[in-house]
Structures are given as structure tokens and as C-alpha cells.
Design a protein around this motif. Structure first.
Motif, PDB file in Angstrom:
ATOM      1  N   VAL A 198       2.945  -2.759  -8.317  1.00 43.02           N
ATOM      2  CA  VAL A 198       3.700  -4.386  -9.367  1.00 43.02           C
ATOM      3  C   VAL A 198       4.597  -3.687 -10.329  1.00 43.02           C
ATOM      4  CG1 VAL A 198       2.796  -5.525  -9.832  1.00 43.02           C
ATOM      5  CG2 VAL A 198       1.796  -5.145  -7.839  1.00 43.02           C
ATOM      6  N   ALA A 199       3.985  -3.063 -11.260  1.00 41.35           N
ATOM      7  CA  ALA A 199       5.372  -2.841 -12.803  1.00 41.35           C
ATOM      8  C   ALA A 199       6.460  -2.244 -12.155  1.00 41.35           C
ATOM      9  CB  ALA A 199       4.061  -2.974 -13.806  1.00 41.35           C
ATOM     10  N   VAL A 243       1.128  -1.176  -0.336  1.00 41.33           N
ATOM     11  CA  VAL A 243      -0.206  -0.265   0.312  1.00 41.33           C
ATOM     12  C   VAL A 243       1.174   1.545   0.016  1.00 41.33           C
ATOM     13  CG1 VAL A 243      -1.262   1.492   1.651  1.00 41.33           C
ATOM     14  CG2 VAL A 243      -1.824  -1.204   1.053  1.00 41.33           C
ATOM     15  N   GLU A 244       1.884   1.628   0.750  1.00 39.10           N
ATOM     16  CA  GLU A 244       2.905   1.986   0.697  1.00 39.10           C
ATOM     17  C   GLU A 244       3.110   2.570  -1.531  1.00 39.10           C
ATOM     18  OE1 GLU A 244       6.423   1.306   3.578  1.00 39.10           O
ATOM     19  OE2 GLU A 244       4.816   2.628   5.641  1.00 39.10           O
ATOM     20  N   GLN A 245       3.657   1.587  -1.319  1.00 44.46           N
ATOM     21  CA  GLN A 245       4.144   1.557  -2.696  1.00 44.46           C
ATOM     22  C   GLN A 245       3.230   2.414  -3.627  1.00 44.46           C
ATOM     23  OE1 GLN A 245       7.266   1.729  -3.774  1.00 44.46           O
ATOM     24  NE2 GLN A 245       7.605   1.858  -1.197  1.00 44.46           N
ATOM     25  N   VAL A 298       0.067   7.222  -6.539  1.00 45.33           N
ATOM     26  CA  VAL A 298      -0.226   8.401  -6.421  1.00 45.33           C
ATOM     27  C   VAL A 298       0.317  10.022  -6.508  1.00 45.33           C
ATOM     28  CG1 VAL A 298      -2.672   8.925  -5.029  1.00 45.33           C
ATOM     29  CG2 VAL A 298      -2.449   6.637  -4.951  1.00 45.33           C
ATOM     30  N   LYS A 299       1.103   9.630  -5.003  1.00 49.88           N
ATOM     31  CA  LYS A 299       1.730  10.750  -4.956  1.00 49.88           C
ATOM     32  C   LYS A 299       2.746  11.729  -6.320  1.00 49.88           C
ATOM     33  CE  LYS A 299       4.010  10.810  -1.388  1.00 49.88           C
ATOM     34  NZ  LYS A 299       4.613  10.831   0.385  1.00 49.88           N
ATOM     35  N   SER A 300       3.053  10.869  -6.921  1.00 54.47           N
ATOM     36  CA  SER A 300       3.778  11.303  -8.076  1.00 54.47           C
ATOM     37  C   SER A 300       3.178  11.825  -9.919  1.00 54.47           C
ATOM     38  CB  SER A 300       4.826   9.871  -8.585  1.00 54.47           C
ATOM     39  OG  SER A 300       3.807   8.677  -8.844  1.00 54.47           O
ATOM     40  N   GLU A 301       1.927  11.122  -8.946  1.00 50.24           N
ATOM     41  CA  GLU A 301       0.950  11.650 -10.768  1.00 50.24           C
ATOM     42  C   GLU A 301       0.392  13.340 -10.619  1.00 50.24           C
ATOM     43  OE1 GLU A 301      -3.134  10.022  -9.977  1.00 50.24           O
ATOM     44  OE2 GLU A 301      -2.155   7.440 -10.642  1.00 50.24           O
ATOM     45  N   ARG A 302      -0.010  14.126 -11.214  1.00 47.32           N
ATOM     46  CA  ARG A 302      -0.426  15.148 -11.146  1.00 47.32           C
ATOM     47  C   ARG A 302      -1.852  15.293 -10.552  1.00 47.32           C
ATOM     48  NH1 ARG A 302      -0.231  16.308 -17.917  1.00 47.32           N
ATOM     49  NH2 ARG A 302       1.708  15.393 -18.128  1.00 47.32           N
ATOM     50  N   LYS A 303      -2.291  14.590 -10.402  1.00 48.70           N
ATOM     51  CA  LYS A 303      -3.580  15.020  -9.017  1.00 48.70           C
ATOM     52  C   LYS A 303      -3.358  14.142  -9.009  1.00 48.70           C
ATOM     53  CE  LYS A 303      -5.979  17.357 -13.335  1.00 48.70           C
ATOM     54  NZ  LYS A 303      -7.623  17.168 -13.969  1.00 48.70           N
ATOM     55  N   PRO A 304      -2.794  14.226  -7.416  1.00 48.50           N
ATOM     56  CA  PRO A 304      -2.686  13.216  -6.334  1.00 48.50           C
ATOM     57  C   PRO A 304      -4.536  12.965  -5.652  1.00 48.50           C
ATOM     58  CG  PRO A 304      -1.369  14.695  -5.590  1.00 48.50           C
ATOM     59  CD  PRO A 304      -2.360  15.762  -6.522  1.00 48.50           C
TER      60      PRO A 304
END
Length: 179
Positions: free
Chosen positions: A84-85, A58-60, A65-71
Motif C-alpha cells: 500500500v505504501a 495480493v499480487e502486489q 515478498v519476492k523482492s525481499e532477501r529471504k522470500p
């Protein structure tokens, strides 16, 4: 009234308790035929390790999610699949958590490759489903063979007064043929 979306922070200290139900974990362990009996201590260690693995996963996923433009505040399936990828430690889950594609993208890929969906649910020649259904020309030929075999196993009785009638074979394994 707003929902309480504040995350529960996991404790970093060792408390001797686990969040997953220990009895259910023991039932899952005992369901395996290769495992005889499982002690409470072993079940506890397996449960604690499972919790630690889930927390890492879940942390990964949240880092994705945080690295997206709109977290976002919520982690979705696609975030777990991306984690996973992308994360090397989680590559062993690639078969279990595949990336999803839209139906439109699948249809476009089929159109580009020249493959249209088969009339039997997309199965190609020689492929089958878990319940034994076959695909393609092989399914049609086997269906014809099965149909003919069913007609061959019927008794044909001809009376001079009546027209020819067919009767199905007995259920006790009689195939309708005389010795």
C-alpha cells in the motif's frame, strides 16, 4: 504429514461464477441506508470487481515478498502495508492499512520527543475517547466538577435527634431541590 501449501491458481477465463458468497455481499449492500434494492446482476458485478481488486492487492503484496532477501511463501500484514505504501494505485488505502511499528519504537519516539505516556492511557489534554472519557488536566477538572455536582444534588435532612444524613435524589428526574 506435510501441509498442502500449493496455491490455488485463479482462473483467467470467465466462468460466470464468483468465489465470494453472493448472498452475503447482497446483505452488506442492503445494510447501507442509501441503497434501496440491489439486483442480482449488480451484486454479481460488485462481487466480481471485489475479487479482482483483492487479487491485485495480493499480487502486489506478493511482489513485495519476492523482492525481499529471504522470500517467504506466505503473505503477511506487513507485506500488504508495504505494498500500500509503495504502489501508487493503492495509496488510497494508506489510512486503512497503515504500517505497524513496535511498542519499543513508539516508547523511544515518546522519550525523544519528551512526551511521557499520560496516566489515563496516553490521552493528551483535550483529547477524548469514543466513549466520552477525556484526557489530561481537563479530565481531572471535569471529574472534580462531576463529583461536586453529585454531592450538590443530594438532600440533606437534619433531625435534632440524629446527625445530618444525605439521601440521593429520586430517579424520576427529581434533582433533590425543592420548588
Amino acid at each position: 504429514m506435510p501441509y498442502n501449501n500449493t496455491p490455488i491458481t485463479p482462473s483467467r477465463e470467465i466462468t460466470g461464477t464468483v468465489s465470494l458468497p453472493l448472498a452475503r455481499v447482497k446483505k452488506i449492500i442492503n445494510a447501507d441506508d442509501d441503497v434501496g434494492n440491489c439486483s442480482n446482476n449488480a451484486a454479481f458485478v460488485i462481487t466480481a470487481a471485489t475479487e479482482m481488486f483483492l487479487q491485485y492487492l495480493v499480487e502486489q503484496s506478493y511482489n513485495i515478498v519476492k523482492s525481499e532477501r529471504k522470500p517467504r511463501r506466505n503473505v503477511q500484514y506487513r507485506d500488504v502495508a508495504n505494498a500500500v505504501a509503495r504502489v501508487e494505485n493503492l495509496e488510497f488505502l494508506a489510512d486503512v492499512v497503515p504500517k505497524t511499528t513496535t511498542f519499543k519504537a513508539v516508547k523511544q519516539k515518546q522519550a525523544k520527543d519528551g512526551n511521557s505516556a499520560a496516566p489515563n492511557g496516553g490521552l493528551a489534554n483535550g483529547q477524548g475517547t469514543l466513549d466520552g472519557h477525556l484526557g489530561g488536566a481537563q479530565a481531572r477538572s471535569e471529574a472534580r466538577a462531576t463529583n461536586c455536582a453529585a454531592h450538590d444534588k443530594m438532600d440533606v435532612t437534619v433531625d435534632e435527634d440524629k446527625e445530618a444524613t444525605r439521601s440521593p435524589p429520586d430517579r424520576e428526574g427529581d434533582d433533590g431541590m425543592e420548588d
